[in-house]
Design a protein around this motif. Structure first.
Motif, PDB file in Angstrom:
ATOM      1  N   LYS A 263       0.822  -1.215   0.000  1.00 46.05           N
ATOM      2  CA  LYS A 263       0.000   0.000   0.000  1.00 46.05           C
ATOM      3  C   LYS A 263       0.853   1.260   0.000  1.00 46.05           C
ATOM      4  O   LYS A 263       0.514   2.264  -0.629  1.00 46.05           O
ATOM      5  CB  LYS A 263      -0.932   0.001   1.218  1.00 46.05           C
ATOM      6  CG  LYS A 263      -2.105  -0.955   1.110  1.00 46.05           C
ATOM      7  CD  LYS A 263      -2.981  -0.864   2.354  1.00 46.05           C
ATOM      8  CE  LYS A 263      -4.197  -1.774   2.236  1.00 46.05           C
ATOM      9  NZ  LYS A 263      -5.037  -1.726   3.462  1.00 46.05           N
ATOM     10  N   LYS A 310      -8.241 -10.837  -1.507  1.00 49.43           N
ATOM     11  CA  LYS A 310      -9.062  -9.678  -1.156  1.00 49.43           C
ATOM     12  C   LYS A 310      -8.196  -8.459  -0.869  1.00 49.43           C
ATOM     13  O   LYS A 310      -8.462  -7.356  -1.375  1.00 49.43           O
ATOM     14  CB  LYS A 310      -9.930 -10.011   0.057  1.00 49.43           C
ATOM     15  CG  LYS A 310     -10.829  -8.858   0.509  1.00 49.43           C
ATOM     16  CD  LYS A 310     -11.652  -9.259   1.737  1.00 49.43           C
ATOM     17  CE  LYS A 310     -12.501  -8.095   2.215  1.00 49.43           C
ATOM     18  NZ  LYS A 310     -13.285  -8.461   3.434  1.00 49.43           N
ATOM     19  N   ASP A 311      -7.154  -8.639  -0.056  1.00 52.00           N
ATOM     20  CA  ASP A 311      -6.305  -7.511   0.332  1.00 52.00           C
ATOM     21  C   ASP A 311      -5.470  -7.000  -0.843  1.00 52.00           C
ATOM     22  O   ASP A 311      -5.302  -5.782  -1.021  1.00 52.00           O
ATOM     23  CB  ASP A 311      -5.388  -7.909   1.484  1.00 52.00           C
ATOM     24  CG  ASP A 311      -6.148  -8.070   2.795  1.00 52.00           C
ATOM     25  OD1 ASP A 311      -7.336  -7.682   2.841  1.00 52.00           O
ATOM     26  OD2 ASP A 311      -5.563  -8.585   3.765  1.00 52.00           O
ATOM     27  N   SER A 313      -6.215  -7.194  -3.963  1.00 53.45           N
ATOM     28  CA  SER A 313      -7.066  -6.598  -5.006  1.00 53.45           C
ATOM     29  C   SER A 313      -7.248  -5.092  -4.797  1.00 53.45           C
ATOM     30  O   SER A 313      -7.636  -4.376  -5.716  1.00 53.45           O
ATOM     31  CB  SER A 313      -8.433  -7.284  -5.029  1.00 53.45           C
ATOM     32  OG  SER A 313      -9.172  -6.990  -3.849  1.00 53.45           O
ATOM     33  N   LYS A 314      -6.948  -4.615  -3.595  1.00 59.75           N
ATOM     34  CA  LYS A 314      -7.078  -3.193  -3.282  1.00 59.75           C
ATOM     35  C   LYS A 314      -5.786  -2.409  -3.547  1.00 59.75           C
ATOM     36  O   LYS A 314      -5.752  -1.201  -3.362  1.00 59.75           O
ATOM     37  CB  LYS A 314      -7.475  -3.031  -1.813  1.00 59.75           C
ATOM     38  CG  LYS A 314      -8.786  -3.724  -1.450  1.00 59.75           C
ATOM     39  CD  LYS A 314      -9.034  -3.667   0.048  1.00 59.75           C
ATOM     40  CE  LYS A 314     -10.280  -4.438   0.445  1.00 59.75           C
ATOM     41  NZ  LYS A 314     -10.485  -4.448   1.922  1.00 59.75           N
ATOM     42  N   ASP A 316      -3.044  -0.672  -5.810  1.00 62.55           N
ATOM     43  CA  ASP A 316      -3.051  -0.026  -7.126  1.00 62.55           C
ATOM     44  C   ASP A 316      -1.852  -0.416  -7.987  1.00 62.55           C
ATOM     45  O   ASP A 316      -1.958  -0.484  -9.207  1.00 62.55           O
ATOM     46  CB  ASP A 316      -3.069   1.502  -6.962  1.00 62.55           C
ATOM     47  CG  ASP A 316      -4.376   1.999  -6.343  1.00 62.55           C
ATOM     48  OD1 ASP A 316      -5.412   1.352  -6.587  1.00 62.55           O
ATOM     49  OD2 ASP A 316      -4.346   3.012  -5.621  1.00 62.55           O
TER      50      ASP A 316
END
Length: 327
Positions: A263, A310-311, A313-314, A316
Motif C-alpha cells: 500500500k 481480497k487484500d 485486489s485493493k 493499485d
C-alpha cells in the motif's frame, strides 16, 4: 565468517582472494607454504534504471542422482549473465534421502540433529556449482520445507530454529537502508532495486499444520481435529490439529507487513513464495488411500488465500507472483 565492505564503486571490478598464510620461518622472517586457496571477482549492482535481468530458481538438490546434469544446469544459467538470482526455497535438502531420514510428522519422531542440519548446508553449498562460479552474482533467497528440516514442514517442525540459524548464516544479510529489509523472525524480506520491489515470503516458519485424511482432504479447515496413529506393539498416538486460521500460511504479522508495504509503495512488485500460491490440490488415488501430491496456499489454507486475494485486489501498483517447490 562474513565480511562487510563499504565505499565500493559500481564501476569497478573487484577481486576477492582467500589465502592460506602458511607458517612463519623464524630464521628468514618469511612465510613458507603460503598459497591462494580461491579467487573470485565481483562488482556492485547498479541501482539506476528501470530494467533488471534476473534469474529465479529452486529445489537445488545435491543428490548423487543429478550429478551428471548439475554442472550443465548451473553453467547454463550463469552463461545468461543474470544481474541477480532469486532462490525461492529448497536450497538445501536437509532430509535428502541419501543422508538424513525425513521427520515422521505422524509419530512425532525427529530426524535431523542440529549437527545434521549444519552439515547438510555445508555439503550442499560445496556440491552446487552456482556457489563455485568465478564471477560472483548477488543472491536473494527465501526458504521452503526441506531447508526447514523436512518435507512439508510447518510451525510444529522440530529444530526449525536450528535450520533458521543455518539459513541466516548462509543466505542472510543485515539490513541495507532503502535496499534490503530482513525480518527479525522467519525468513521473509524486502529487496528494492531499479524501481521494483521483491517480497521474499516465508511460507514455513509460521505455517499452521494441515490434517490431511486418507481421502486426501483437509480435516481441520473449519474445526479442530485429531488423528489416531497406530504405532508398534499395538500402541496408539493421538495427534491433535487446531482449526486453521485466516492467516494460516504466512501468519498475521507477515501478512500485514506485506499488505502495508504494498500500500505504501507504488512501484511494481514481485511476491515470491517458496511453495505454490495458486495451484489447486493434486490428488493421486492409491489402493487404500488418496495421496495429496502438492502444497499451495490456495489448496492448503483456503481462508488465508481468500484473504490474500481480497487484500491485494485493493493495491493499485502492479503485482507479479513467483514460486517454486514443484518439479
Amino acid at each position: 565468517n562474513k565480511y562487510k565492505c563499504n565505499g565500493l564503486n559500481a564501476k569497478t571490478d573487484y577481486h576477492l582472494s582467500i589465502a592460506n598464510p602458511g607458517v612463519l620461518d623464524e630464521a628468514t622472517g618469511k612465510r613458507k607454504y603460503s598459497e591462494v586457496a580461491d579467487t573470485r571477482t565481483f562488482k556492485m549492482l547498479k541501482n539506476s534504471g528501470n530494467s533488471l535481468k534476473f534469474a529465479m530458481g529452486s529445489c537445488m538438490t545435491d543428490s548423487f542422482a543429478y550429478k551428471h546434469i548439475r554442472d550443465h544446469i548451473w553453467n547454463s544459467l550463469v552463461s545468461k549473465k543474470p544481474e541477480v538470482i532469486f532462490l525461492t526455497g529448497d536450497l538445501v535438502y536437509v532430509d535428502g534421502f541419501d543422508t538424513v531420514a525425513r521427520e515422521d510428522s505422524k509419530t512425532g519422531k525427529a530426524s535431523a540433529s542440529d549437527f545434521d542440519i549444519w552439515q547438510r548446508f555445508i555439503d550442499t553449498t560445496q556440491a552446487i556449482p552456482l556457489y563455485r562460479q568465478k564471477n560472483l552474482i548477488p543472491i536473494i533467497a527465501t526458504w521452503d520445507d526441506h531447508d526447514m528440516v523436512t518435507n512439508n514442514s510447518s510451525e510444529n517442525t522440530k529444530r526449525k530454529d536450528s535450520a533458521h540459524n543455518a539459513f541466516r548464516a548462509f543466505f542472510g544479510s543485515e539490513a541495507i537502508e532503502g535496499v534490503f529489509e530482513p525480518s527479525a523472525v522467519g525468513m521473509y524480506s524486502k529487496y528494492s532495486i531499479r524501481n521494483q520491489v521483491f517480497y521474499m515470503m516465508d511460507g514455513r516458519y509460521f505455517r499452521e499444520e494441515v490434517h490431511i485424511g486418507n481421502d486426501g482432504l483437509i480435516k481441520n479447515e473449519d474445526k479442530s481435529s485429531k488423528e489416531e496413529i497406530k504405532l508398534s506393539e499395538g500402541n496408539v498416538r493421538v495427534k491433535k490439529y487446531r482449526k486453521l486460521s485466516k492467516f494460516a500460511h504466512w501468519g498475521r504479522a507477515q501478512h500485514q507487513w506485506l499488505v502495508k508495504n504494498l500500500k505504501d509503495n507504488a512501484k511494481p512488485s514481485w511476491v515470491i513464495n517458496g511453495d505454490q500460491i495458486f495451484a489447486p490440490a493434486i490428488l493421486s488415488k492409491r489402493e487404500t488411500y488418496t495421496k495429496r501430491i502438492n502444497e499451495s496456499i490456495m489448496a492448503d489454507h483456503k481462508k488465508h488465500f481468500q484473504k490474500i486475494i481480497k487484500d491485494l485486489s485493493k493495491i493499485d501498483s502492479p503485482i507479479a507472483f513467483g514460486s517454486g517447490d514443484i518439479h
